[in-house]
Design a protein around this motif. Sequence first.
Motif, PDB file in Angstrom:
ATOM      1  N   ARG A   1       0.858  -1.194   0.000  1.00 22.98           N
ATOM      2  CA  ARG A   1       0.000   0.000   0.000  1.00 22.98           C
ATOM      3  C   ARG A   1       0.882   1.227   0.000  1.00 22.98           C
ATOM      4  O   ARG A   1       1.618   1.474   0.954  1.00 22.98           O
ATOM      5  CB  ARG A   1      -0.947   0.019   1.198  1.00 22.98           C
ATOM      6  CG  ARG A   1      -1.675   1.375   1.314  1.00 22.98           C
ATOM      7  CD  ARG A   1      -2.955   1.309   2.095  1.00 22.98           C
ATOM      8  NE  ARG A   1      -3.955   0.545   1.364  1.00 22.98           N
ATOM      9  CZ  ARG A   1      -4.567  -0.524   1.828  1.00 22.98           C
ATOM     10  NH1 ARG A   1      -4.291  -0.981   3.019  1.00 22.98           N
ATOM     11  NH2 ARG A   1      -5.461  -1.163   1.101  1.00 22.98           N
TER      12      ARG A   1
ATOM     13  N   ILE B   1       1.439   4.818   0.699  1.00 19.53           N
ATOM     14  CA  ILE B   1       0.763   5.726   1.637  1.00 19.53           C
ATOM     15  C   ILE B   1       0.058   6.826   0.840  1.00 19.53           C
ATOM     16  O   ILE B   1       0.662   7.456  -0.027  1.00 19.53           O
ATOM     17  CB  ILE B   1       1.798   6.319   2.636  1.00 19.53           C
ATOM     18  CG1 ILE B   1       2.355   5.203   3.532  1.00 19.53           C
ATOM     19  CG2 ILE B   1       1.190   7.423   3.480  1.00 19.53           C
ATOM     20  CD1 ILE B   1       1.337   4.388   4.302  1.00 19.53           C
TER      21      ILE B   1
ATOM     22  N   GLU C   1      -2.640   6.119  -1.037  1.00 25.85           N
ATOM     23  CA  GLU C   1      -3.419   5.465  -2.084  1.00 25.85           C
ATOM     24  C   GLU C   1      -4.378   4.447  -1.482  1.00 25.85           C
ATOM     25  O   GLU C   1      -4.137   3.919  -0.396  1.00 25.85           O
ATOM     26  CB  GLU C   1      -2.497   4.776  -3.099  1.00 25.85           C
ATOM     27  CG  GLU C   1      -1.746   5.753  -3.967  1.00 25.85           C
ATOM     28  CD  GLU C   1      -0.884   5.077  -5.029  1.00 25.85           C
ATOM     29  OE1 GLU C   1      -0.285   5.814  -5.819  1.00 25.85           O
ATOM     30  OE2 GLU C   1      -0.805   3.831  -5.070  1.00 25.85           O
ATOM     31  N   PHE C   2      -5.444   4.159  -2.219  1.00 27.25           N
ATOM     32  CA  PHE C   2      -6.456   3.232  -1.713  1.00 27.25           C
ATOM     33  C   PHE C   2      -6.170   1.788  -2.133  1.00 27.25           C
ATOM     34  O   PHE C   2      -6.110   0.892  -1.297  1.00 27.25           O
ATOM     35  CB  PHE C   2      -7.836   3.671  -2.205  1.00 27.25           C
ATOM     36  CG  PHE C   2      -8.932   2.773  -1.713  1.00 27.25           C
ATOM     37  CD1 PHE C   2      -9.417   2.899  -0.426  1.00 27.25           C
ATOM     38  CD2 PHE C   2      -9.456   1.782  -2.536  1.00 27.25           C
ATOM     39  CE1 PHE C   2     -10.419   2.055   0.042  1.00 27.25           C
ATOM     40  CE2 PHE C   2     -10.444   0.934  -2.076  1.00 27.25           C
ATOM     41  CZ  PHE C   2     -10.931   1.066  -0.783  1.00 27.25           C
TER      42      PHE C   2
END
Lengths: 209, 312
Positions: free
Chosen positions: B280, B282, B284-285
């Motif tokens: 992931r 940081i 971002e979904f």
Amino acid sequence: MDGAARRRLVKAAGWGAALAPLALLLADAARHRLGANPIEAVLNRLGFWTFTFLVLSLAPTPLRLWTGLAWPLRLRRLLGVTAFSYAALHFSWYLGVDQFFDLQAVGADVVKRPFITVGFTALLLLLPLAVTSTDGWVRRLGFARWKALHRLAYPAALLGVVHFLWRVKADRLKPTVFAVVVAALLLARLRRRAVRPFGAAVDTPPGGK
Amino acid sequence: MARWRPDMKEAEATPESLWLRRRDFLRLGAAGALSLAWPGRSAAGGPVGVPLPVAKRVTLAGGEALTPWDDVTSYNNFYELGTDKSDPAVRAGTLRPRPWTVTIDGEVKRPLTLDVDALWKRFPLEERTYRMRCVEAWSMVIPWVGFPLGDLLRQVEPTSRAKFVAFQTLHDPAQLPGQRRAVLEWPYVEGLRIDEASHPLTLLAVGLYGRVLPGQNGAPLRLVVPWKYGFKGVKSIVRITLTERQPPTSWNRLAPREYGFHGNVNPEVDHPRWSQARERRIGEFLKRKTLPFNGYTEVASLYAGLDPKALY
């Protein structure tokens, strides 16, 4: 204050405690106070409250044994259902937000990652307890059988400890605290069983009647 | 109403490759909608701290957006300042990064002991924008300021016996109160092979976003090795020692099955407890695919002939 008013007060306090962590979570989200990785922060918080409420739901009986306090018994159902609700939110967040419905990845996690296998098993153990949490189900099953079924809360709590322990990288302080609390609650019950064997149950159904 | 139409041509049908990806498409659409609804960070503060003279800027992150200063400086793994990722930013006040003495010794002809500011002033500072991939499967894009470790190694002249470089964090529980609990064995130590240490990508960082490093990011001097997991990036360095033998490393000591000496980013080699295939970023979904060597495949030649699965 009469008995009925006191009962209502206890229930109201229980509901307040059950909803407070969720309210705080929503407030922090609205004020952008979940940090740089909000998805992880929400997941961890929901897991923490699942465990906290599960432990609280196991506490009233030993608490009465130790202190004679009876009013927490009235909160067992509320606390147990709250624990299940946070567990369901925790899993839904993992499935729907963290993994974004990547069912392949989730399936692989559940099968391949022991800490997820264990956590998922704990959730499955809690499911029948949530379903049979009503007075109707206590009657349908009969109190003895219902009570036997609801002892599943203990294996679920132990699996929860393992889930937490296997998740952390190095700092085992928090899961260790949980482990000690669960062990103490379990030992209190086992000791009572040794002292007061079968047939002398003093437990009351979850409605506290 | 949909009916069987034998007159429909093959070319009019949705190509099978697209049809097979219909779920990805739906997921992407839903993710987009959700990211719009997702609360952003409010009151994002800009970089603060003493500015550093940057002589050259190099971006080696494929044009990816920088992770905001606030996120880079509030989400840190620095167990000496607390084990929650929000702890180091809150507790960094106990760390006094100046004055600070650094020693470079061991298998070198010209050992050095000097102040950290005197050290970096020996080199032109560069801004290097790198991806940073944590072993916990999250990542950032960070504009570091520093100088290549290789330039320092050339100045101290390694002897022929120097095969490895060992790094050590400050050991002082008054400044780093997390060291009062033995979560890891203190001080934190890390190491590189000398060819990895001399690689032009390997950086000794003294700043980020053009400013001196904040305490939580490893002030005043830290290691940045962009093709390795973040735990290799030892913080608040007081000693760099060239050695003949492979030096011990902190996470490897704690859990040798989970953390090797190399710590190379590799989507094919899972951490025993979680997948390393995706990460992931940081901010971002949706998770992204993790790249071999974190995208810095130019280092692959360092590992020719070695089994990449053994380089975790």
